[in-house]
Scaffold this motif. Sequence first.
Motif, PDB file in Angstrom:
ATOM      1  N   TYR A  32     -62.741  -5.408 -49.860  1.00  0.00           N
ATOM      2  CA  TYR A  32     -64.018  -4.700 -49.710  1.00  0.00           C
ATOM      3  C   TYR A  32     -64.290  -4.390 -48.234  1.00  0.00           C
ATOM      4  O   TYR A  32     -64.711  -3.283 -47.889  1.00  0.00           O
ATOM      5  CB  TYR A  32     -65.163  -5.550 -50.278  1.00  0.00           C
ATOM      6  CG  TYR A  32     -65.200  -5.623 -51.771  1.00  0.00           C
ATOM      7  CD1 TYR A  32     -65.021  -4.483 -52.564  1.00  0.00           C
ATOM      8  CD2 TYR A  32     -65.438  -6.837 -52.432  1.00  0.00           C
ATOM      9  CE1 TYR A  32     -65.071  -4.552 -53.949  1.00  0.00           C
ATOM     10  CE2 TYR A  32     -65.483  -6.914 -53.818  1.00  0.00           C
ATOM     11  CZ  TYR A  32     -65.298  -5.774 -54.557  1.00  0.00           C
ATOM     12  OH  TYR A  32     -65.351  -5.841 -55.933  1.00  0.00           O
ATOM     13  N   ARG A  33     -64.022  -5.367 -47.382  1.00  0.00           N
ATOM     14  CA  ARG A  33     -64.275  -5.178 -45.943  1.00  0.00           C
ATOM     15  C   ARG A  33     -63.370  -4.101 -45.370  1.00  0.00           C
ATOM     16  O   ARG A  33     -63.816  -3.221 -44.623  1.00  0.00           O
ATOM     17  CB  ARG A  33     -64.047  -6.505 -45.214  1.00  0.00           C
ATOM     18  CG  ARG A  33     -64.328  -6.455 -43.713  1.00  0.00           C
ATOM     19  CD  ARG A  33     -63.730  -7.657 -43.011  1.00  0.00           C
ATOM     20  NE  ARG A  33     -62.266  -7.638 -43.111  1.00  0.00           N
ATOM     21  CZ  ARG A  33     -61.512  -8.734 -43.028  1.00  0.00           C
ATOM     22  NH1 ARG A  33     -62.060  -9.922 -42.844  1.00  0.00           N
ATOM     23  NH2 ARG A  33     -60.202  -8.629 -43.127  1.00  0.00           N
ATOM     24  N   ASP A  34     -62.073  -4.147 -45.732  1.00  0.00           N
ATOM     25  CA  ASP A  34     -61.126  -3.178 -45.179  1.00  0.00           C
ATOM     26  C   ASP A  34     -61.394  -1.769 -45.694  1.00  0.00           C
ATOM     27  O   ASP A  34     -61.242  -0.790 -44.949  1.00  0.00           O
ATOM     28  CB  ASP A  34     -59.693  -3.595 -45.513  1.00  0.00           C
ATOM     29  CG  ASP A  34     -59.240  -4.812 -44.701  1.00  0.00           C
ATOM     30  OD1 ASP A  34     -59.950  -5.159 -43.732  1.00  0.00           O
ATOM     31  OD2 ASP A  34     -58.206  -5.410 -45.032  1.00  0.00           O
ATOM     32  N   ILE A  35     -61.779  -1.652 -46.953  1.00  0.00           N
ATOM     33  CA  ILE A  35     -62.093  -0.324 -47.486  1.00  0.00           C
ATOM     34  C   ILE A  35     -63.331   0.243 -46.797  1.00  0.00           C
ATOM     35  O   ILE A  35     -63.382   1.435 -46.464  1.00  0.00           O
ATOM     36  CB  ILE A  35     -62.284  -0.383 -49.015  1.00  0.00           C
ATOM     37  CG1 ILE A  35     -60.926  -0.561 -49.695  1.00  0.00           C
ATOM     38  CG2 ILE A  35     -62.977   0.878 -49.533  1.00  0.00           C
ATOM     39  CD1 ILE A  35     -60.972  -0.667 -51.192  1.00  0.00           C
ATOM     40  N   ALA A  36     -64.305  -0.599 -46.556  1.00  0.00           N
ATOM     41  CA  ALA A  36     -65.497  -0.144 -45.832  1.00  0.00           C
ATOM     42  C   ALA A  36     -65.115   0.327 -44.432  1.00  0.00           C
ATOM     43  O   ALA A  36     -65.645   1.339 -43.934  1.00  0.00           O
ATOM     44  CB  ALA A  36     -66.524  -1.270 -45.760  1.00  0.00           C
ATOM     45  N   SER A  37     -64.184  -0.390 -43.781  1.00  0.00           N
ATOM     46  CA  SER A  37     -63.730   0.017 -42.449  1.00  0.00           C
ATOM     47  C   SER A  37     -62.997   1.355 -42.512  1.00  0.00           C
ATOM     48  O   SER A  37     -63.185   2.222 -41.643  1.00  0.00           O
ATOM     49  CB  SER A  37     -62.798  -1.059 -41.865  1.00  0.00           C
ATOM     50  OG  SER A  37     -63.493  -2.283 -41.683  1.00  0.00           O
ATOM     51  N   LEU A  38     -62.154   1.545 -43.526  1.00  0.00           N
ATOM     52  CA  LEU A  38     -61.438   2.806 -43.679  1.00  0.00           C
ATOM     53  C   LEU A  38     -62.412   3.962 -43.871  1.00  0.00           C
ATOM     54  O   LEU A  38     -62.265   5.033 -43.273  1.00  0.00           O
ATOM     55  CB  LEU A  38     -60.474   2.719 -44.866  1.00  0.00           C
ATOM     56  CG  LEU A  38     -59.227   1.852 -44.670  1.00  0.00           C
ATOM     57  CD1 LEU A  38     -58.502   1.652 -45.990  1.00  0.00           C
ATOM     58  CD2 LEU A  38     -58.290   2.477 -43.647  1.00  0.00           C
ATOM     59  N   GLN A  39     -63.408   3.744 -44.730  1.00  0.00           N
ATOM     60  CA  GLN A  39     -64.404   4.792 -44.968  1.00  0.00           C
ATOM     61  C   GLN A  39     -65.178   5.113 -43.704  1.00  0.00           C
ATOM     62  O   GLN A  39     -65.478   6.285 -43.428  1.00  0.00           O
ATOM     63  CB  GLN A  39     -65.347   4.358 -46.096  1.00  0.00           C
ATOM     64  CG  GLN A  39     -64.662   4.309 -47.458  1.00  0.00           C
ATOM     65  CD  GLN A  39     -65.538   3.679 -48.533  1.00  0.00           C
ATOM     66  OE1 GLN A  39     -66.369   2.814 -48.243  1.00  0.00           O
ATOM     67  NE2 GLN A  39     -65.381   4.118 -49.777  1.00  0.00           N
ATOM     68  N   ALA A  40     -65.476   4.086 -42.902  1.00  0.00           N
ATOM     69  CA  ALA A  40     -66.201   4.304 -41.653  1.00  0.00           C
ATOM     70  C   ALA A  40     -65.364   5.099 -40.663  1.00  0.00           C
ATOM     71  O   ALA A  40     -65.913   5.833 -39.821  1.00  0.00           O
ATOM     72  CB  ALA A  40     -66.612   2.959 -41.052  1.00  0.00           C
ATOM     73  N   MET A  41     -64.041   4.984 -40.748  1.00  0.00           N
ATOM     74  CA  MET A  41     -63.150   5.725 -39.854  1.00  0.00           C
ATOM     75  C   MET A  41     -62.868   7.133 -40.351  1.00  0.00           C
ATOM     76  O   MET A  41     -62.131   7.885 -39.718  1.00  0.00           O
ATOM     77  CB  MET A  41     -61.832   4.961 -39.676  1.00  0.00           C
ATOM     78  CG  MET A  41     -61.978   3.677 -38.871  1.00  0.00           C
ATOM     79  SD  MET A  41     -60.374   2.883 -38.510  1.00  0.00           S
ATOM     80  CE  MET A  41     -59.905   2.311 -40.133  1.00  0.00           C
ATOM     81  N   GLY A  42     -63.435   7.486 -41.504  1.00  0.00           N
ATOM     82  CA  GLY A  42     -63.256   8.840 -42.015  1.00  0.00           C
ATOM     83  C   GLY A  42     -62.121   9.005 -43.003  1.00  0.00           C
ATOM     84  O   GLY A  42     -61.818  10.129 -43.420  1.00  0.00           O
TER      85      GLY A  42
END
Length: 224
Positions: A32-42
């Motif tokens: 969940y944390r890594d996917i949120a980071s990916l989404q934040a990076m575009g």
Amino acid sequence: MLEIIALLRAHRCALTAEEIAGRLGASRRTIYRDIASLQAMGVPVDGAAGLGYVLRPGFDLPPLNFTSDEIEAIIVGLALLPRTGDRGQVAAAQSVAAKIAAAQPARKRVGLGASPGASGWHGMPPAATEPALLRRAIREERRLAIAYRDADGRVTHRSVLPVALIHYADAVVLAAWCELREDFRHFRLDRIEDCVLPGGGFTGRGAALRAGWAARMPTAPVPA
């Protein structure tokens, strides 16, 4: 995070965080944390917790960079291709090796010449049929008409639906659905005396045929 992207790219259907965590050996919380980071990076990852995640088409991963051990493994594999006698694959291997060398940082490129190679001894029997024609038929899902000489010297004419080329230690083999035998058969390339594309194909059936053939592969190949 790159492993998550690669996993999502390989699946057309949505994957839940639990499925991703199981494949990568991580916790759901980490996913969940890594996917949120990916989404934040575009990175275009769509979905939500409990529903699953998909990667929208058109997203490209950054260029691959290999470790020294990975480079050596690739170079050994490429060096084995000349013994098959497949000119198209040999040319492709040389191109791949050049691209790998060009893509590596200077500190790794220096050691490429010292990477292990492979001896050219014990070449495979020459194929009477150009392997490039067989690869084309597999990709385009085209029927092949072949004249095949068996181990006893008998020649039969077959109509086959090609699914894969298999490289064994002593021969290259075409795996195909034989319409005469109504079953999967394996044909050595050095015994295919003639091969043409007579017209007609099996568009849309290739994946299912390959799956059926793969399910049979744990057993010994059925000779033609």
